[in-house]
Structures are given as C-alpha cells and as structure tokens.
Design a protein around this motif. Structure first.
Motif, PDB file in Angstrom:
ATOM      1  N   THR A  77      -5.396   5.485 -12.496  1.00 21.27           N
ATOM      2  CA  THR A  77      -4.060   5.891 -12.061  1.00 21.27           C
ATOM      3  C   THR A  77      -3.949   6.016 -10.538  1.00 21.27           C
ATOM      4  OG1 THR A  77      -3.695   7.096 -14.126  1.00 21.27           O
ATOM      5  CG2 THR A  77      -2.302   7.678 -12.267  1.00 21.27           C
ATOM      6  N   LYS A  78      -4.927   6.660  -9.923  1.00 17.95           N
ATOM      7  CA  LYS A  78      -4.838   6.970  -8.492  1.00 17.95           C
ATOM      8  C   LYS A  78      -4.813   5.685  -7.664  1.00 17.95           C
ATOM      9  CE  LYS A  78      -8.201   9.495  -6.907  1.00 17.95           C
ATOM     10  NZ  LYS A  78      -9.111  10.669  -6.759  1.00 17.95           N
ATOM     11  N   LYS A  79      -5.698   4.801  -8.007  1.00 17.09           N
ATOM     12  CA  LYS A  79      -5.777   3.515  -7.302  1.00 17.09           C
ATOM     13  C   LYS A  79      -4.464   2.742  -7.473  1.00 17.09           C
ATOM     14  CE  LYS A  79      -8.096  -0.079  -5.521  1.00 17.09           C
ATOM     15  NZ  LYS A  79      -6.806  -0.619  -5.103  1.00 17.09           N
ATOM     16  N   THR A  80      -3.918   2.782  -8.678  1.00 20.09           N
ATOM     17  CA  THR A  80      -2.690   2.040  -8.949  1.00 20.09           C
ATOM     18  C   THR A  80      -1.499   2.647  -8.206  1.00 20.09           C
ATOM     19  OG1 THR A  80      -3.597   1.543 -11.135  1.00 20.09           O
ATOM     20  CG2 THR A  80      -1.265   1.117 -10.814  1.00 20.09           C
ATOM     21  N   LEU A  81      -1.461   3.983  -8.123  1.00 24.33           N
ATOM     22  CA  LEU A  81      -0.381   4.633  -7.382  1.00 24.33           C
ATOM     23  C   LEU A  81      -0.444   4.245  -5.903  1.00 24.33           C
ATOM     24  CD1 LEU A  81      -0.341   8.190  -9.017  1.00 24.33           C
ATOM     25  CD2 LEU A  81       1.575   6.574  -8.940  1.00 24.33           C
ATOM     26  N   ALA A  82      -1.663   4.236  -5.343  1.00 23.25           N
ATOM     27  CA  ALA A  82      -1.802   3.849  -3.931  1.00 23.25           C
ATOM     28  C   ALA A  82      -1.278   2.424  -3.717  1.00 23.25           C
ATOM     29  CB  ALA A  82      -3.259   3.967  -3.504  1.00 23.25           C
ATOM     30  N   ASP A  83      -1.591   1.532  -4.640  1.00 29.32           N
ATOM     31  CA  ASP A  83      -1.076   0.160  -4.557  1.00 29.32           C
ATOM     32  C   ASP A  83       0.447   0.146  -4.639  1.00 29.32           C
ATOM     33  OD1 ASP A  83      -3.662  -0.628  -4.474  1.00 29.32           O
ATOM     34  OD2 ASP A  83      -3.726  -1.530  -6.467  1.00 29.32           O
ATOM     35  N   TYR A  84       0.983   0.911  -5.570  1.00 27.00           N
ATOM     36  CA  TYR A  84       2.436   0.973  -5.775  1.00 27.00           C
ATOM     37  C   TYR A  84       3.149   1.415  -4.491  1.00 27.00           C
ATOM     38  CZ  TYR A  84       6.894   2.422  -7.937  1.00 27.00           C
ATOM     39  OH  TYR A  84       8.214   2.580  -8.262  1.00 27.00           O
ATOM     40  N   PHE A  85       2.565   2.425  -3.835  1.00 25.25           N
ATOM     41  CA  PHE A  85       3.181   2.929  -2.607  1.00 25.25           C
ATOM     42  C   PHE A  85       2.747   2.113  -1.379  1.00 25.25           C
ATOM     43  CE2 PHE A  85       2.845   6.983  -5.187  1.00 25.25           C
ATOM     44  CZ  PHE A  85       4.181   7.007  -5.538  1.00 25.25           C
ATOM     45  N   GLY A  86       1.797   1.220  -1.566  1.00 25.24           N
ATOM     46  CA  GLY A  86       1.306   0.410  -0.459  1.00 25.24           C
ATOM     47  C   GLY A  86       0.565   1.209   0.604  1.00 25.24           C
ATOM     48  N   VAL A  87      -0.252   2.156   0.182  1.00 21.20           N
ATOM     49  CA  VAL A  87      -0.988   2.989   1.150  1.00 21.20           C
ATOM     50  C   VAL A  87      -2.484   2.979   0.819  1.00 21.20           C
ATOM     51  CG1 VAL A  87       0.978   4.537   1.491  1.00 21.20           C
ATOM     52  CG2 VAL A  87      -0.755   5.104  -0.232  1.00 21.20           C
ATOM     53  N   GLY A  88      -3.273   3.487   1.755  1.00 25.08           N
ATOM     54  CA  GLY A  88      -4.711   3.630   1.548  1.00 25.08           C
ATOM     55  C   GLY A  88      -5.075   5.029   1.095  1.00 25.08           C
ATOM     56  N   PHE A  89      -6.337   5.390   1.218  1.00 32.39           N
ATOM     57  CA  PHE A  89      -6.809   6.695   0.751  1.00 32.39           C
ATOM     58  C   PHE A  89      -7.281   7.578   1.904  1.00 32.39           C
ATOM     59  CE2 PHE A  89      -6.904   4.541  -3.268  1.00 32.39           C
ATOM     60  CZ  PHE A  89      -6.660   5.551  -4.169  1.00 32.39           C
ATOM     61  N   ARG A  90      -7.194   8.896   1.678  1.00 31.44           N
ATOM     62  CA  ARG A  90      -7.808   9.866   2.593  1.00 31.44           C
ATOM     63  C   ARG A  90      -8.516  10.906   1.738  1.00 31.44           C
ATOM     64  NH1 ARG A  90      -4.937  14.623   2.446  1.00 31.44           N
ATOM     65  NH2 ARG A  90      -2.837  14.465   1.546  1.00 31.44           N
ATOM     66  N   SER A  91      -9.539  11.525   2.277  1.00 25.93           N
ATOM     67  CA  SER A  91     -10.178  12.630   1.556  1.00 25.93           C
ATOM     68  C   SER A  91      -9.426  13.911   1.887  1.00 25.93           C
ATOM     69  CB  SER A  91     -11.649  12.756   1.960  1.00 25.93           C
ATOM     70  OG  SER A  91     -12.221  13.867   1.304  1.00 25.93           O
ATOM     71  N   ASP A  92      -9.073  14.681   0.870  1.00 24.35           N
ATOM     72  CA  ASP A  92      -8.301  15.904   1.112  1.00 24.35           C
ATOM     73  C   ASP A  92      -9.222  17.126   1.090  1.00 24.35           C
ATOM     74  OD1 ASP A  92      -5.304  16.979   1.088  1.00 24.35           O
ATOM     75  OD2 ASP A  92      -6.553  18.328  -0.132  1.00 24.35           O
ATOM     76  N   ALA A  93      -9.156  17.892   2.180  1.00 28.35           N
ATOM     77  CA  ALA A  93     -10.091  19.015   2.338  1.00 28.35           C
ATOM     78  C   ALA A  93      -9.876  20.076   1.249  1.00 28.35           C
ATOM     79  CB  ALA A  93      -9.930  19.639   3.722  1.00 28.35           C
ATOM     80  N   ASP A  94      -8.612  20.409   0.954  1.00 27.31           N
ATOM     81  CA  ASP A  94      -8.322  21.422  -0.076  1.00 27.31           C
ATOM     82  C   ASP A  94      -8.822  20.972  -1.443  1.00 27.31           C
ATOM     83  OD1 ASP A  94      -7.140  23.003   1.796  1.00 27.31           O
ATOM     84  OD2 ASP A  94      -5.081  22.409   1.277  1.00 27.31           O
ATOM     85  N   ALA A  95      -8.525  19.723  -1.755  1.00 29.48           N
ATOM     86  CA  ALA A  95      -8.941  19.202  -3.057  1.00 29.48           C
ATOM     87  C   ALA A  95     -10.461  19.227  -3.176  1.00 29.48           C
ATOM     88  CB  ALA A  95      -8.406  17.785  -3.254  1.00 29.48           C
ATOM     89  N   LEU A  96     -11.148  18.875  -2.089  1.00 28.77           N
ATOM     90  CA  LEU A  96     -12.610  18.860  -2.115  1.00 28.77           C
ATOM     91  C   LEU A  96     -13.160  20.273  -2.323  1.00 28.77           C
ATOM     92  CD1 LEU A  96     -15.093  17.099  -1.925  1.00 28.77           C
ATOM     93  CD2 LEU A  96     -15.093  17.394   0.568  1.00 28.77           C
ATOM     94  N   GLU A  97     -12.503  21.230  -1.673  1.00 30.59           N
ATOM     95  CA  GLU A  97     -12.915  22.627  -1.841  1.00 30.59           C
ATOM     96  C   GLU A  97     -12.795  23.036  -3.314  1.00 30.59           C
ATOM     97  OE1 GLU A  97     -10.931  25.291   0.982  1.00 30.59           O
ATOM     98  OE2 GLU A  97     -11.200  26.875  -0.542  1.00 30.59           O
ATOM     99  N   ASP A  98     -11.672  22.637  -3.957  1.00 28.86           N
ATOM    100  CA  ASP A  98     -11.467  22.993  -5.369  1.00 28.86           C
ATOM    101  C   ASP A  98     -12.529  22.351  -6.258  1.00 28.86           C
ATOM    102  OD1 ASP A  98      -9.281  24.533  -4.712  1.00 28.86           O
ATOM    103  OD2 ASP A  98      -7.829  22.921  -5.042  1.00 28.86           O
ATOM    104  N   VAL A  99     -12.841  21.085  -5.980  1.00 24.75           N
ATOM    105  CA  VAL A  99     -13.870  20.397  -6.763  1.00 24.75           C
ATOM    106  C   VAL A  99     -15.201  21.135  -6.632  1.00 24.75           C
ATOM    107  CG1 VAL A  99     -15.261  18.292  -6.956  1.00 24.75           C
ATOM    108  CG2 VAL A  99     -12.790  18.110  -6.605  1.00 24.75           C
ATOM    109  N   LYS A 100     -15.556  21.464  -5.388  1.00 28.09           N
ATOM    110  CA  LYS A 100     -16.837  22.145  -5.153  1.00 28.09           C
ATOM    111  C   LYS A 100     -16.896  23.489  -5.873  1.00 28.09           C
ATOM    112  CE  LYS A 100     -18.225  19.988  -0.787  1.00 28.09           C
ATOM    113  NZ  LYS A 100     -18.158  20.101   0.691  1.00 28.09           N
TER     114      LYS A 100
END
Lengths: 415, 415
Positions: A77-100
């Motif tokens: 899903t995530k990869k497809t959404l990025a394609d749909y919006f025509g954008v690349g990826f960034r690492s999100d600090a908050d999200a990474l904190e939650d994962v950790k």
C-alpha cells in the motif's frame, strides 16, 4: 460531504477474514455526518489499487484506506500511495520512535523491515500509532483527503478516534445527519411497510426510511440530512412518533443500540440481575451480553449445559423430566430457569434448549425447534420456536427472541 | 477466471450491519478456483448501482450481486438490473409458487408487494429460493454472467451452494487453485518473514505466500494457481514442508480450519472431553466451540462464572483464594479448572479470568491482564497474559490462547 473506504488485502478477497473494519469506520463517519458512498475491497495489486484510488477520488472527498501496511512483501500500500501521489519516501522520526517503543516493550529484536515501517511518502502527515508498528498517514492531494491506516482492527480504531476524526472535522464543513431507530419484532417487513405507508408517503425528500430486517426483527431507520440538526431531530422524532403509534405492539426498543444492550440498560435501571442456562445456544447469548462493558452490573453468569448430564448437575433438571419430555421441551426449560434462579440467585433467568442443526433433528422435533423460558421471581413464560435457518442463524434467533421475551417480562414487572 | 461481488444496501454503508456475505461468497468461489478481483458495497441508488455493474463487467467474468431485493421501496436492485440489461419484466410461475408456499407455511396474508416479488427481468433465469420470498436471478449478457441474490445470509447461502456454484462450474472452464495454511503462534510477522525468507524467495510466480496476522497468531497461506491440481498440490506441499521444518516450534495447525475446530477434531480423535470455566471471556470461548456442528462429542459445557459468587458456587473456588489472590490470579484459575473437572466430569478443562476492560483495571492488574489455566487429569498449566487491546480483542485473544495451550497439553498427553 462524501467518503469512500478502500480495504486492501488478499485475505478479504479470499474470504479468510470478514471485513469488520469498514462497517465500524462507516458507523463512525455516519455519526459525524459523513455519508459513505462506496466500500471497496481490492487485493494487494499495484495497478488495481491505483485504479480504485482514482475511481474513489472522482466520487468522494475523503478516501479512507486500510490494510497492506505490514512489513512483509505482500504489503504494498505505502509504495503504491507514493506512486499515486508522485512522491518519494522520507523516514519519519516520530514513527520510528513508536516502532522502537513497541519492540522495546515486547523485548523483540528490531529488524530492518521494522525500521523501514517508519519510512513514509514525502507528502504525508504521520498519524502516530501507539498500538502497532505501522503509522497512520494523512494526505491532502487535488482537494481530496486520503487516510491510510493498518488493517489490524484495534490499531485502526485508535487512529480513527484519536487522529482521523478530529482532523476530518477540522478540515471539512460537515452537514448534519440525524438517525432514529425503531426495532420491531413479530411483524414481517412487507406487512410493516403496508401499515406505515401513510407516514412513509408523507416523508420529505431529505428524510429517508430504511427497513433493516434481521433474524425475525425489522429495524426501521429514519435518517434526515440537512443543516439544522435540532430542527431535523424534531422533524424525525415527529415522524417516528407517528410510526410508533401505528405499530405499538411490535415496537421493542427505539434506542440506537443493540437489543441486548437495551435490555441490559433497562435491567440496570430497574436494579435487577440475570443468570442464563444455555443449551443449544452454547454460550452465544452470554457472549452477546458480556461483550458490553459494564454488563457485570446485571449479568451474574450461568450454565452452558450442553450435555444432558450438566442439565442435571448444574441446573437440577430431573431425570424424569429429561426421560419423559426430552432435553428440548417446555418442561426442561422451565426446570432450567428454576435451577438458574435457585443456584445463581439472580432476579431473572433465561433458559434455551433446542436443536440448532444440522444434525440432531427428529420428525417430532426437527432442526430449528427451540424452547425458551424466561422467568422472574413470580412468573415463568415459555415459548416454542421453529426456526427455518442454519445452525448459526438458529442460535442467533434463539438468543434474540429470548431477550425480547425477557424484556417483555421485566417491563411487565416494572411497568 | 475472475469474479466480483457487489453488495447493495444502505445498511452496510452506514455500518449498521457487517458484510459477512461477501467473505462467505469469496471463500466459496476460491474453493472452486475463481479469484475475486474486487468486493464493492454501494447504496440503494440507481445510478451508482449502474456504474458499479459497468465497472465490474470490465474487470470480471462473473458478477455476484446481493441485497436490495426486498419488497419495500428502498430495494431497487431488480428494477435497476432490468434497466441495465434493457429489458422489461415478466411474472415467473416458479417464483410465485415459492412465494405462496412461504406465506402459506407461516400463515401470513399474501400482500400485493409479495406477489410482485415473483416479477423478474425478462432475460433472467430464476434460481428458486426455498427459504425466502425473493428469487435468485441468473443473467447472461455480453459474455458476462450476473447473479443477483437476496442479502439475507441463509437465503443467499442456500442459493450459492444449490444453484449458483453448479451453474458456474458448468458455464466456465475453471483453472485449479490450491491453498495450504499453516497457523503459527508465538512469533511475530516480521520475525517469521525473516526466518522463512529463503523459501519465500524460491517460490515460482504462480505460488503466492500471504501472511495473515490475527490476535497473536500469524496464518501463512500458500496459494498456487494453474491447470494441473495434483501437480500444484505436490509443489505447494513441498514448499509447506520446508516452511514447517524451519518454524516447527511455532507451528500450531496446518489444516485449513479455524483453531477451535482443529482442537475439537483432535480431541474427538483422542476420545476426550472438555469443560470450560469462563469469567472475563463471558461465553465467547464456548460460543467459538459450539458454533461447530458435532462439538457436543467433545464439549460438555461449563460455567460462565462472571460474578465472584458464581466462581464459588459453580466451581468451588475458595473464599480464601478469592480474598487473598483476587479473582484474576493463578490460584483462582487453577481452582476453576479443578472445579470444572470435578463438577462436570470432563477429561480436560479450561479456565479464564481476567480484566477485559475498559473498566476494572488497577495498577497491579491493568486492563488486559488475563490468567488462563488448562488442566487434564494429571497436569495443570497456567499462564498470565498482558493483552494490549480493547475489550473484544482481549476476549478473543484470551480464548484463542487458551485453545493453543489446551492443544499443546492434549498433544503432550497423547503424543
């Protein structure tokens, strides 16, 4: 203001799981005056997801997407959404904190695939997920809002309530919607329609009446759409009063809550308690009741007397009754309620014994034969049902009808 | 061979009912080698139904439609289908006979709206519905097959099994599909993926591996599509063996059936019985078990000891244990299993006591704390769980984990 829901994942399309997420989201959106135009389930397939996003964006203002955010290869899903919006990826600090945090709390090793769960499309606002490793994502694109969430129900529910709805309310100007529900029992859908036709024909175009038949009940739902919520409510209530005055004897509850919750709430108000003796329903009735927080104020518990032996040991049903009338009989359910009242010290008891099917039927007592007894301290009511359905439907109908009988009895005692 | 499912009805889009039909239909289609491309839910709105039919016909060969066939004004599926096909209506003699039978059997008066339920679009083949008043309908149009059925689950189920599937098999040449399921417990999705990556990377393009996480378990599903069913089965089994040899300690069952059914079947083979003592799960575990026909061969019944009083009277849990350790404790669930074994004379017992939430948590025992005991005649195993979810998730996780513990214990005894 229209929304669409897109659920992504092969597991829905092969029928391995039931899509309960969409109903839950739809309910929440409706409560907030957002109409759901379409619910779509598609597989983890790039081109089909893109097609669905495009189609939904042509019909709706808000597109809610669940599923396909896991760390494994089949989640795209995530990869497809990025394609749909025509954008690349960034690492999100908050999200990474939650994962950790999640991995630290459960003492599991943090793998590379998990770190990549904090990578999000560049144009996204992260909706922090405190219950799982995949963040929610909010996108604004071509005057539409897209929200992507994990498909795990409790993660999705948390995100919708805490993150999505507050943002949606702030972002859109929402029109009001008012529902009024009348639950009827003991009257068929078409007979009901004929009876209330005069009211239905009077309804203005912005008030809709729907018939929702389920297990021998029909729920009538009036829905009004407009700007002035208070005015809509008054109008809807006046039409509802007209309907209720026509169908009074079939009118069970008019709260927008499930039958068992209405029964629980009424019994709690009256300060009375319930015990159950379930045979063919096998715990379904108890589960129906105890799924509701606070049910322990009314519900003490009861017996799942699936075998005949347990009808005797748990509920004191006599050998003679079982031998003479059988386990599925008026006499047996009577004794089951007496046993429940006596052993469990409740004010009311329900007993159910029947043949849910598909096996076990006889010419005398075919599949679908169910005896129900409801008892208070002074009175026992019994009724025999002949349900036409399959096992699960027979179980559900037995439970629902026992609750309708109970509500009637408690109301008589406290009316 | 692709299919799509379209469900019609406002009740799904406002979230008042969960669409269980689609999952059931999808499962049946899959078993027969038909891939479901999309599931779509739309409201009772003419133009939107027409749009959905057109879109589905561009992607799929078979379009299955449920709902919107009731006798009331808000049900417009039949009229819309006739418009879509560009045909008028005819009254169908068989359908009318079925309608009359239903009304005669229930002694209800036959109304005009019911007679009109036997009117069908001219180009339709009627699929006779023995369980309800709306006939199923089969259409062939522009090299596509369209099937329309009522949304009432047991009517739809009957029609699919008795009428739709036989016709679909005869009409289409179907390619084979083989699934293999491995249910794992105690290992996270990403860790699992890392462990079996060597096998996953070896899979040919016509064999797919899906991860279906649910309540602390992950179901792995290998699906192979092709012509030669026997060859596919052998291939899939050889990949499955490789996976199972890697993850052996987490491998719970490999049948394509729900966990509780696998447990029931194994216990029946071993000739042993089960009783339960449910507190926080409130009947859910019993319901999970008794939804399966034939469960009475293994399941005797049990106690829903929701209140502390019932833990004492039904299961002989001592006052001292409750006072000293509390209802949610290892000691209490141990005594609950002892009470169940003693009072209900089963070979095995499960006891569950916990705090499902949202209320009732304390600093010592927060919401989600659940003690489970499983006991045989010679051994008791206990385990404390700390579930992170909401009430219903906690209840489901407790039940599922108790079944995993039970299966392990029974296997040890009979291995």
């Amino acid at each position: 203001m229209l929304a669409e829901i897109i659920t992504i994942g092969d597991e829905i399309l092969i029928g391995q799981i039931v899509d309960t997420n969409s109903a839950w989201i739809a309910q929440k959106l409706n409560e907030n005056g957002i109409r759901v135009k379409q619910i779509t389930s598609v597989s983890d397939e790039r081109s089909h997801i893109l097609e669905s996003l495009k189609a939904a964006s042509q019909r709706a203002d808000l597109i809610i997407i669940t599923g396909g955010l896991g760390p494994t290869k089949d989640d795209i899903t995530k990869k497809t959404l990025a394609d749909y919006f025509g954008v690349g990826f960034r690492s999100d600090a908050d999200a990474l904190e939650d994962v950790k945090k999640i991995f630290a709390a459960s003492n599991r090793p943090l793998l590379d695939v998990n770190i990549r769960q904090a990578d999000v499309p560049e144009n996204c606002t992260v909706l922090r997920n405190k219950n799982g490793t995949a963040p929610g994502m909010w996108f604004e694109y071509n005057s539409r809002v897209y929200v992507s969430m994990p498909g795990v129900p409790f993660e999705m529910m948390y995100l919708v309530e805490e993150e999505v709805l507050p943002r949606v309310k702030a972002h859109f100007r929402l029109s009001a919607i008012v529902h009024y529900n009348i639950l009827t029992a003991g009257i068929g859908e078409s007979f009901l329609a004929e009876a209330i036709a005069p009211v239905e024909n009077d309804l203005p175009p912005y008030i809709k009446l729907a018939y929702l038949p389920k297990l021998g009940q029909v729920r009538l739902r009036l829905s009004a759409y407009g700007e002035n919520e208070e005015k809509l409510r008054q109008e809807v209530e006046s039409y509802a009063e007209r309907i209720r005055s026509i169908i009074q004897e079939y009118d069970v509850v008019h709260d927008d809550k499930p039958l068992e919750k209405a029964v629980l709430d009424y019994m709690q108000q009256m300060g009375v308690t319930l015990a159950v003796a379930e045979s063919c329903t096998g715990g379904y009735l108890s589960h129906l009741i105890t799924q509701h927080p606070g049910s322990s104020e009314v519900f003490l518990g009861g017996a799942i007397s699936y075998s005949n032996d347990l009808k005797k040991t748990m509920l004191n049903v006599s050998d003679e009754t079982l031998a003479r009338f059988g386990a599925v009989s008026e006499e047996t359910v009577r004794e089951m309620t007496a046993g429940a009242l006596g052993n469990y010290h409740s004010d009311y008891a329900i007993a159910i014994s029947g043949i849910a099917g598909p096996g076990g039927g006889t010419p005398d007592k075919p599949v679908g034969t169910v005896w129900v007894a409801v008892a208070g301290r002074n009175k026992v009511e019994t009724r025999k049902f002949m349900f036409p359905g399959r096992r699960q439907q027979n179980i559900e109908r037995a439970a629902v009808n026992s609750l309708i009988m109970l509500l009637k009895l408690v109301r008589e005692d406290h009316g």
